[in-house]
Design a protein around this motif. Structure first.
Motif, PDB file in Angstrom:
ATOM      1  N   LEU A  83       0.830  -1.222   0.000  1.00 60.38           N
ATOM      2  CA  LEU A  83       0.000   0.000   0.000  1.00 60.38           C
ATOM      3  C   LEU A  83       0.857   1.261   0.000  1.00 60.38           C
ATOM      4  CD1 LEU A  83      -2.917  -0.316   2.581  1.00 60.38           C
ATOM      5  CD2 LEU A  83      -3.073   0.291   0.174  1.00 60.38           C
TER       6      LEU A  83
ATOM      7  N   THR B 282       1.267   4.655  -2.556  1.00 64.36           N
ATOM      8  CA  THR B 282       0.754   5.914  -1.996  1.00 64.36           C
ATOM      9  C   THR B 282       1.311   7.136  -2.725  1.00 64.36           C
ATOM     10  OG1 THR B 282       0.423   4.915   0.171  1.00 64.36           O
ATOM     11  CG2 THR B 282       0.745   7.306   0.133  1.00 64.36           C
TER      12      THR B 282
ATOM     13  N   GLU C  86      -3.986  12.476  -3.015  1.00 64.43           N
ATOM     14  CA  GLU C  86      -4.911  11.427  -3.457  1.00 64.43           C
ATOM     15  C   GLU C  86      -6.332  11.964  -3.309  1.00 64.43           C
ATOM     16  OE1 GLU C  86      -4.339   7.883  -1.107  1.00 64.43           O
ATOM     17  OE2 GLU C  86      -2.331   7.501  -1.888  1.00 64.43           O
ATOM     18  N   ILE C  87      -7.238  11.469  -4.125  1.00 64.28           N
ATOM     19  CA  ILE C  87      -8.641  11.798  -3.897  1.00 64.28           C
ATOM     20  C   ILE C  87      -9.189  10.844  -2.840  1.00 64.28           C
ATOM     21  CG2 ILE C  87      -9.070  12.796  -6.178  1.00 64.28           C
ATOM     22  CD1 ILE C  87     -10.362  10.120  -7.009  1.00 64.28           C
ATOM     23  N   ASN C  88     -10.241  11.264  -2.128  1.00 64.91           N
ATOM     24  CA  ASN C  88     -10.831  10.364  -1.137  1.00 64.91           C
ATOM     25  C   ASN C  88     -11.995   9.594  -1.767  1.00 64.91           C
ATOM     26  OD1 ASN C  88     -13.123  12.017  -1.050  1.00 64.91           O
ATOM     27  ND2 ASN C  88     -12.380  13.173   0.718  1.00 64.91           N
ATOM     28  N   CYS C  89     -12.652   8.776  -0.956  1.00 66.94           N
ATOM     29  CA  CYS C  89     -13.699   7.886  -1.493  1.00 66.94           C
ATOM     30  C   CYS C  89     -14.883   8.669  -2.073  1.00 66.94           C
ATOM     31  CB  CYS C  89     -14.176   6.933  -0.407  1.00 66.94           C
ATOM     32  SG  CYS C  89     -12.833   5.940   0.277  1.00 66.94           S
TER      33      CYS C  89
ATOM     34  N   HIS D 174      -6.560   5.919  -6.841  1.00 71.22           N
ATOM     35  CA  HIS D 174      -7.367   5.651  -5.636  1.00 71.22           C
ATOM     36  C   HIS D 174      -7.800   4.179  -5.597  1.00 71.22           C
ATOM     37  CE1 HIS D 174     -10.038   6.656  -2.239  1.00 71.22           C
ATOM     38  NE2 HIS D 174     -10.858   5.762  -2.778  1.00 71.22           N
TER      39      HIS D 174
ATOM     40  N   VAL E 127      -5.317   1.833  -4.012  1.00 73.12           N
ATOM     41  CA  VAL E 127      -5.067   1.867  -2.558  1.00 73.12           C
ATOM     42  C   VAL E 127      -6.328   1.680  -1.717  1.00 73.12           C
ATOM     43  CG1 VAL E 127      -2.949   3.258  -2.672  1.00 73.12           C
ATOM     44  CG2 VAL E 127      -5.163   4.420  -2.469  1.00 73.12           C
ATOM     45  N   CYS E 128      -7.510   1.698  -2.336  1.00 72.81           N
ATOM     46  CA  CYS E 128      -8.755   1.614  -1.559  1.00 72.81           C
ATOM     47  C   CYS E 128      -9.543   0.374  -1.969  1.00 72.81           C
ATOM     48  CB  CYS E 128      -9.582   2.875  -1.765  1.00 72.81           C
ATOM     49  SG  CYS E 128     -11.126   2.827  -0.827  1.00 72.81           S
TER      50      CYS E 128
ATOM     51  N   GLU F  16     -12.304  -0.835  -0.819  1.00 76.44           N
ATOM     52  CA  GLU F  16     -13.767  -0.696  -0.885  1.00 76.44           C
ATOM     53  C   GLU F  16     -14.203  -0.081  -2.214  1.00 76.44           C
ATOM     54  OE1 GLU F  16     -15.404   1.126   2.716  1.00 76.44           O
ATOM     55  OE2 GLU F  16     -13.833   0.118   3.827  1.00 76.44           O
ATOM     56  N   CYS F  17     -13.542   0.985  -2.612  1.00 77.93           N
ATOM     57  CA  CYS F  17     -13.907   1.600  -3.893  1.00 77.93           C
ATOM     58  C   CYS F  17     -13.593   0.648  -5.051  1.00 77.93           C
ATOM     59  CB  CYS F  17     -13.190   2.936  -4.081  1.00 77.93           C
ATOM     60  SG  CYS F  17     -13.829   4.204  -2.973  1.00 77.93           S
TER      61      CYS F  17
ATOM     62  N   GLU G 202     -13.766  -2.612  -4.941  1.00 77.46           N
ATOM     63  CA  GLU G 202     -14.833  -3.608  -4.949  1.00 77.46           C
ATOM     64  C   GLU G 202     -16.093  -3.042  -5.635  1.00 77.46           C
ATOM     65  OE1 GLU G 202     -16.377  -4.563  -1.064  1.00 77.46           O
ATOM     66  OE2 GLU G 202     -16.900  -6.603  -1.652  1.00 77.46           O
ATOM     67  N   GLU G 203     -16.382  -1.771  -5.351  1.00 78.61           N
ATOM     68  CA  GLU G 203     -17.564  -1.139  -5.961  1.00 78.61           C
ATOM     69  C   GLU G 203     -17.352  -0.918  -7.463  1.00 78.61           C
ATOM     70  OE1 GLU G 203     -18.553   2.319  -3.519  1.00 78.61           O
ATOM     71  OE2 GLU G 203     -18.505   1.060  -1.723  1.00 78.61           O
TER      72      GLU G 203
ATOM     73  N   ILE H 290     -24.697   1.004  -6.150  1.00 78.49           N
ATOM     74  CA  ILE H 290     -23.719  -0.001  -5.706  1.00 78.49           C
ATOM     75  C   ILE H 290     -23.063   0.454  -4.402  1.00 78.49           C
ATOM     76  CG2 ILE H 290     -21.450  -1.005  -6.267  1.00 78.49           C
ATOM     77  CD1 ILE H 290     -22.414  -1.117  -9.212  1.00 78.49           C
TER      78      ILE H 290
ATOM     79  N   MET I 138     -23.453  -1.779  -1.141  1.00 81.27           N
ATOM     80  CA  MET I 138     -22.265  -2.414  -0.551  1.00 81.27           C
ATOM     81  C   MET I 138     -21.969  -1.835   0.824  1.00 81.27           C
ATOM     82  SD  MET I 138     -19.638  -3.506  -3.469  1.00 81.27           S
ATOM     83  CE  MET I 138     -20.061  -4.953  -4.416  1.00 81.27           C
TER      84      MET I 138
ATOM     85  N   ARG J  25     -21.639  -4.196   4.055  1.00 82.64           N
ATOM     86  CA  ARG J  25     -20.486  -4.136   4.968  1.00 82.64           C
ATOM     87  C   ARG J  25     -20.949  -3.824   6.388  1.00 82.64           C
ATOM     88  NH1 ARG J  25     -18.182  -0.384   0.922  1.00 82.64           N
ATOM     89  NH2 ARG J  25     -17.120  -1.705  -0.592  1.00 82.64           N
TER      90      ARG J  25
ATOM     91  N   GLN K 290     -14.031   1.196   6.314  1.00 81.35           N
ATOM     92  CA  GLN K 290     -13.652   2.524   6.811  1.00 81.35           C
ATOM     93  C   GLN K 290     -14.787   3.188   7.594  1.00 81.35           C
ATOM     94  OE1 GLN K 290     -11.546   5.000   3.779  1.00 81.35           O
ATOM     95  NE2 GLN K 290     -11.632   3.131   2.592  1.00 81.35           N
TER      96      GLN K 290
ATOM     97  N   ARG L 204     -16.016   9.203   7.432  1.00 81.75           N
ATOM     98  CA  ARG L 204     -15.233   8.456   6.463  1.00 81.75           C
ATOM     99  C   ARG L 204     -14.165   9.309   5.771  1.00 81.75           C
ATOM    100  NH1 ARG L 204     -17.363   4.148   1.922  1.00 81.75           N
ATOM    101  NH2 ARG L 204     -15.284   3.911   1.064  1.00 81.75           N
TER     102      ARG L 204
ATOM    103  N   TYR M  66     -10.171   8.656   5.877  1.00 84.50           N
ATOM    104  CA  TYR M  66      -9.296   8.504   4.716  1.00 84.50           C
ATOM    105  C   TYR M  66      -8.065   9.384   4.872  1.00 84.50           C
ATOM    106  CZ  TYR M  66      -7.681   7.438   0.082  1.00 84.50           C
ATOM    107  OH  TYR M  66      -6.908   6.977  -0.949  1.00 84.50           O
TER     108      TYR M  66
ATOM    109  N   HIS N  80      -4.327   8.109   5.010  1.00 82.31           N
ATOM    110  CA  HIS N  80      -3.477   8.592   3.919  1.00 82.31           C
ATOM    111  C   HIS N  80      -2.245   9.303   4.497  1.00 82.31           C
ATOM    112  CE1 HIS N  80      -2.785  11.596   0.395  1.00 82.31           C
ATOM    113  NE2 HIS N  80      -2.086  10.506   0.199  1.00 82.31           N
TER     114      HIS N  80
ATOM    115  N   ARG O 149       0.088   6.680   5.672  1.00 79.72           N
ATOM    116  CA  ARG O 149       0.834   6.033   4.583  1.00 79.72           C
ATOM    117  C   ARG O 149       1.949   6.937   4.068  1.00 79.72           C
ATOM    118  NH1 ARG O 149      -2.283   5.671   0.314  1.00 79.72           N
ATOM    119  NH2 ARG O 149      -4.346   6.226   1.071  1.00 79.72           N
TER     120      ARG O 149
ATOM    121  N   LYS P 131       5.862   6.133   3.972  1.00 79.97           N
ATOM    122  CA  LYS P 131       6.608   6.210   2.717  1.00 79.97           C
ATOM    123  C   LYS P 131       7.847   7.086   2.896  1.00 79.97           C
ATOM    124  CE  LYS P 131       5.923   6.864  -2.220  1.00 79.97           C
ATOM    125  NZ  LYS P 131       5.006   7.283  -3.289  1.00 79.97           N
TER     126      LYS P 131
END
Ligand SMILES: [Zn+2]
Lengths: 80, 200
Positions: free
Chosen positions: A14, A18, A22-25, A55, A58-59, A61-62, A64-65, B79, B83, B87, B155, B166, B170, B174, B177, B181
């Motif tokens: 991950l 990185t 990054e954009i979020n969900c 994204h 690294v995510c 859940e997104c 999977e969707e 979706i 989902m 979850r 999340q 959420r 994130y 982030h 991470r 890094k």
């Protein structure tokens, strides 16, 4: 408590993916329909959608969707 | 049906009943396909998910920018709603403490049995470095959130347990991470090194 070897490797993977920004969900959700349609054409995606691609790496859940959305788009009976 | 994007938006904004009925039919079919690998997504689950999605789509219809077909956008939201609910149901009775104290590893990691002794040694030292950076650079909250995420906790559930939302979650992971890094880079590892070492 320490992480298991497997978790550290998952985390390393991950971290390797990185990016500084990054954009979020929520931002991903706003763009993922356009991204999925672009990908389906097989052409390269435009610059505004590169952040979606990142994204999704690294995510989980997104991702999977997105995969679920692709399943519907690949289906010939996609209700349209 | 055969509505174009503008027509969908206009009709839904006007509360047009035939548009809502058409949207319901379309989402039902698309969600059934989208969720086909999920045994918990039975017909009654799908009905509820479609209903919740329609409300959400109508609320957000002004955010649709016409950059995809309307139904692709609407399906992506459905979706997400469905989902999220799957979850939530799966994790609602699981405590954060139980998740992060669970000693079993995450199941999605394929062990590389082909690794040479040298590669294994390199990996060991990379893992040791990672453990040190996690201890030294991350906050307790970041460690908890990352660990729960690695254990597969959604999340939204982690956020609920930590009294957050959420988007904030994130940002928290982030930032974590990025710190990790930077710690690896300071020790001379690039992202490419890391990627080759863990996928090899
Ligand atoms: Zn996401």
């Amino acid at each position: 408590m320490p992480l298991s070897k497997q978790e550290i490797d998952d985390l390393l993977r991950l971290v390797g993916l990185t990016e500084r920004t990054e954009i979020n969900c929520e931002q991903c959700l706003a763009l993922v329909a356009e991204f999925a349609e672009q990908k389906l054409t097989g052409k390269s995606i435009h610059e505004g959608l590169v952040a979606v691609e990142q994204h999704l790496t690294v995510c989980s859940e997104c991702r999977e969707e997105y995969e679920a959305l692709r399943r519907t788009l690949n289906d010939k009976s996609f209700a349209d | 049906m055969g509505r174009d994007n503008d027509r969908w938006v206009e009709d839904l904004k006007a509360g047009d009943e035939s548009a809502i009925a058409d949207l319901r039919d379309a989402l039902r079919r698309n969600l059934r396909k989208a969720l086909s690998p999920h045994p918990r997504a039975d017909e009654s689950f799908l009905e509820d998910a479609v209903q919740d999605s329609i409300l959400r789509i109508i609320q957000r219809v002004n955010q649709f920018q016409g950059r995809s077909r309307f139904l692709t956008w609407a399906t992506s939201i459905a979706i997400h709603v469905a989902m999220g609910e799957l979850r939530r149901k799966r994790w609602q009775d699981v405590s954060l403490d139980d998740v992060i104290s669970d000693a079993t590893g995450s199941p999605n990691f394929a062990i590389d049995r082909q690794a040479t002794p040298d590669a294994e040694l390199e990996r060991k030292s990379l893992r040791a470095l990672m453990e040190r950076v996690i201890e030294e650079e991350l906050t307790e909250k970041q460690r908890t959130a990352l660990r729960a995420e690695l254990k597969g906790m959604p999340q939204a559930e982690i956020a609920r347990h930590l009294g957050s939302n959420r988007n904030a979650m994130y940002k928290l992971t982030h930032d974590a991470r990025k710190k990790l890094k930077a710690g690896l880079e300071a020790a001379g590892y690039t992202a490419t090194d890391v990627a080759t070492m863990v996928t090899r």
